[in-house]
Each structure stands twice: as structure tokens, then as C-alpha cells.
Design an enzyme around this catalytic site. Structure first.
Site, PDB file in Angstrom:
ATOM      1  N   ARG A 130      -4.892   7.367   0.275  1.00  0.00           N
ATOM      2  CA  ARG A 130      -5.263   7.270   1.679  1.00  0.00           C
ATOM      3  C   ARG A 130      -6.751   7.585   1.801  1.00  0.00           C
ATOM      4  O   ARG A 130      -7.351   8.194   0.915  1.00  0.00           O
ATOM      5  CB  ARG A 130      -4.462   8.254   2.523  1.00  0.00           C
ATOM      6  N   LYS A 155      -0.342  14.030   2.940  1.00  0.00           N
ATOM      7  CA  LYS A 155       0.437  14.391   4.118  1.00  0.00           C
ATOM      8  C   LYS A 155       1.269  15.637   3.834  1.00  0.00           C
ATOM      9  O   LYS A 155       1.885  15.759   2.793  1.00  0.00           O
ATOM     10  CB  LYS A 155       1.356  13.238   4.531  1.00  0.00           C
ATOM     11  N   HIS A 211      -6.850   0.487   5.262  1.00  0.00           N
ATOM     12  CA  HIS A 211      -5.466   0.755   4.860  1.00  0.00           C
ATOM     13  C   HIS A 211      -4.849  -0.447   4.153  1.00  0.00           C
ATOM     14  O   HIS A 211      -3.887  -0.305   3.398  1.00  0.00           O
ATOM     15  CB  HIS A 211      -4.633   1.125   6.082  1.00  0.00           C
ATOM     16  N   ARG A 214      -4.767   0.049   0.426  1.00  0.00           N
ATOM     17  CA  ARG A 214      -3.649   0.869  -0.045  1.00  0.00           C
ATOM     18  C   ARG A 214      -2.350   0.064  -0.037  1.00  0.00           C
ATOM     19  O   ARG A 214      -1.534   0.189  -0.948  1.00  0.00           O
ATOM     20  CB  ARG A 214      -3.527   2.105   0.843  1.00  0.00           C
ATOM     21  N   HIS A 237       4.773   9.219  -0.212  1.00  0.00           N
ATOM     22  CA  HIS A 237       5.660   9.001   0.929  1.00  0.00           C
ATOM     23  C   HIS A 237       6.706  10.108   1.001  1.00  0.00           C
ATOM     24  O   HIS A 237       7.290  10.478  -0.020  1.00  0.00           O
ATOM     25  CB  HIS A 237       6.368   7.649   0.805  1.00  0.00           C
ATOM     26  N   TYR A 246       7.593  -2.447   0.974  1.00  0.00           N
ATOM     27  CA  TYR A 246       7.013  -3.127  -0.180  1.00  0.00           C
ATOM     28  C   TYR A 246       8.063  -3.915  -0.953  1.00  0.00           C
ATOM     29  O   TYR A 246       7.730  -4.812  -1.716  1.00  0.00           O
ATOM     30  CB  TYR A 246       6.325  -2.116  -1.101  1.00  0.00           C
TER      31      TYR A 246
END
Length: 263
Positions: A130, A155, A211, A214, A237, A246
Site C-alpha cells: 500500500r 492495516k 492503488h 497494487r 488482507h 482477484y
């Protein structure tokens, strides 16, 4: 921001379970409603109507941030109500995210991009980081022998190990102390780096976002491996449901099915 909003942001920072980017987004939303701490239902609903021109995804995220603030207010007895209660969250379609194409990547590689932005671009495109993670990466977190890097500010404040190519390490250039992107100088904030990258992408004649780089990594990673868990872990994630988009990137299996049912 009003006093109560400032208290909330300070509390979020002390918890250390939110990424810097999440906190920046929360601040942005609270600044867009300057009297958030004392706002009435009517004022909050007027704020919501004033954002009708924004995309569905942006509005959904902004409403989530505002409701997170009011949930905190109720938990800590700052106010008894949630003035956003009558607002219906917009439905966001689970669509395939736009990714950068190989032609986009080749264009950026060939562009006259500043060295710091090139390193950030490489980390997003070839390590799946990110923007905030690329901005914070330190050379001590890159193991050139094992060809791995440790992401320490993803995150939720969690760390993860990402395998990278030896070629990527070579492309990042001479190793030094401190921040990778700025070559040891003061790190950019996520917002600063994103603005700089977006300007560089636009200057190269492209319409993609940072983004999208990524997302390209995620799609190529899944097409290569077919392993949602591995891809999700490498991308940081929290849930495999996030990684599922994906799995739609490759249509090979769908084409085989379409042909098979005609036999």
C-alpha cells in the site's frame, strides 16, 4: 474539527490498532463536518446530502468513519445518540478492481520519474505494498539474502513478511540507512506520497491510480499461484473475502466451462 472530534483522533492514535492512512481518512471526514460532536440528525443528514456527487465507494467509507466516531461517543458517554441512524448506507458492488496493465507499467518505467517516486512505484507494483506501507518502509526491514521485506505499518498495525524478487532489490538501488523511498531522508506521509505519485502518473499520460499498481500485483499473484490464502497474507488482507476479487481476474477456467457445456 471540534473538541470532541480531536479527542477521538487522539484516542485512535493511542490505541495503535489503526493504520496511519485510516486515521488520516477519519480526520478528513470529521473535518468535513466541523461540528460533528454536537451535530443534530438534521445537520448530519444535510452533510450526507452534500456528498451526493461523490462515488458510492467514497460515500460508504465516509459514512463508516462517521459512524465509528459516534459509536465511540456512545461507548464513552460523550453523547447518548447516533445522529446518523436514519442514513442508509449505499450498496457497494463487489466488482473487480481496476488494475494497471503491462503497458501502463512499461510507460511508468520509461518515464522521467524522480528516484524517490520510482522506488515507491516499484514497491507497489512489484511487492504489492500500500502507499502508506511503501512510505514507511525502512532499509533494515529488507533482507537481501532471504529476499524478503517486513511490512510493519500495515492495516491494524500488524507486521507481515513479503517475499520479493532479487531483481526488485537491485532496482531499488544502493542500500542505505533509514527510509527506502526517500533514501534515508525524512519519510513522506502516505498522503504526501500518494499526491506525488498521482501527479507523476498523470504526467506520464496515464489515468490509473496508485492503488491500481497494487491491484496488478494481486491479480498477477493469483493468476500465477491460484492460492488465495497466500496472496491475501502477502497483501495484508484481514479476510480472504477481500482477496476473492482477484479470483475473478483469470477467465481461463470460465472459458473451459463455456466450451465444455456445449459438448
Amino acid at each position: 474539527m471540534d473538541n470532541l472530534s480531536t479527542q477521538h483522533v487522539d484516542w485512535l492514535k493511542r490505541q495503535r490498532d489503526r493504520s496511519p492512512k485510516t486515521i488520516e481518512s477519519r480526520i478528513r471526514v470529521l473535518r468535513s463536518l466541523p461540528n460533528a460532536g454536537t451535530a443534530t440528525r438534521e445537520q448530519v443528514e444535510a452533510w450526507w446530502e452534500s456528498r451526493a456527487h461523490l462515488s458510492t465507494g467514497t460515500r460508504a467509507v465516509d459514512l463508516s468513519h462517521l459512524r465509528g466516531f459516534y459509536q465511540w461517543c456512545q461507548i464513552f458517554d460523550h453523547r447518548p445518540d447516533d445522529p446518523s441512524v436514519r442514513i442508509r448506507a449505499p450498496r457497494v458492488n463487489n466488482r473487480i478492481a481496476r488494475k494497471a496493465t503491462k503497458a501502463d507499467v512499461d510507460t511508468l518505467l520509461g518515464s522521467d520519474m524522480a528516484p524517490d517516486l520510482r522506488r515507491a512505484f516499484l514497491l507497489e507494483c512489484y511487492a504489492g505494498l500500500r502507499v502508506a506501507e511503501a512510505a514507511a518502509l525502512d532499509w533494515e526491514d529488507i533482507d537481501a539474502d532471504a529476499c524478503t521485506l517486513v511490512v510493519r505499518e500495515g492495516k491494524g498495525g500488524k507486521s507481515r513478511v513479503v517475499d520479493i524478487s532479487p531483481l526488485l532489490i537491485d532496482w531499488l538501488g544502493q542500500r542505505h540507512r533509514g527510509n527506502v523511498v526517500t533514501a534515508g531522508n525524512e519519510p513522506y506521509t502516505a498522503a504526501q506520497l500518494q499526491r506525488k505519485l498521482n501527479r507523476a502518473i498523470k504526467a506520464a499520460g496515464l489515468t490509473i491510480t496508485t492503488h491500481a499498481l497494487r491491484h496488478r500485483w494481486g491479480m498477477v499473484a493469483y493468476q500465477t499461484s491460484g492460492d488465495l490464502l497466500a496472496v491475501g497474507e502477502m497483501m495484508g488482507h484481514a479476510s480472504v473475502n477481500t482477496t476473492k476479487i482477484y479470483a475473478q481476474a483469470s477467465s481461463d477456467v470460465k472459458k473451459k466451462i463455456a466450451s465444455a457445456v456445449m459438448r
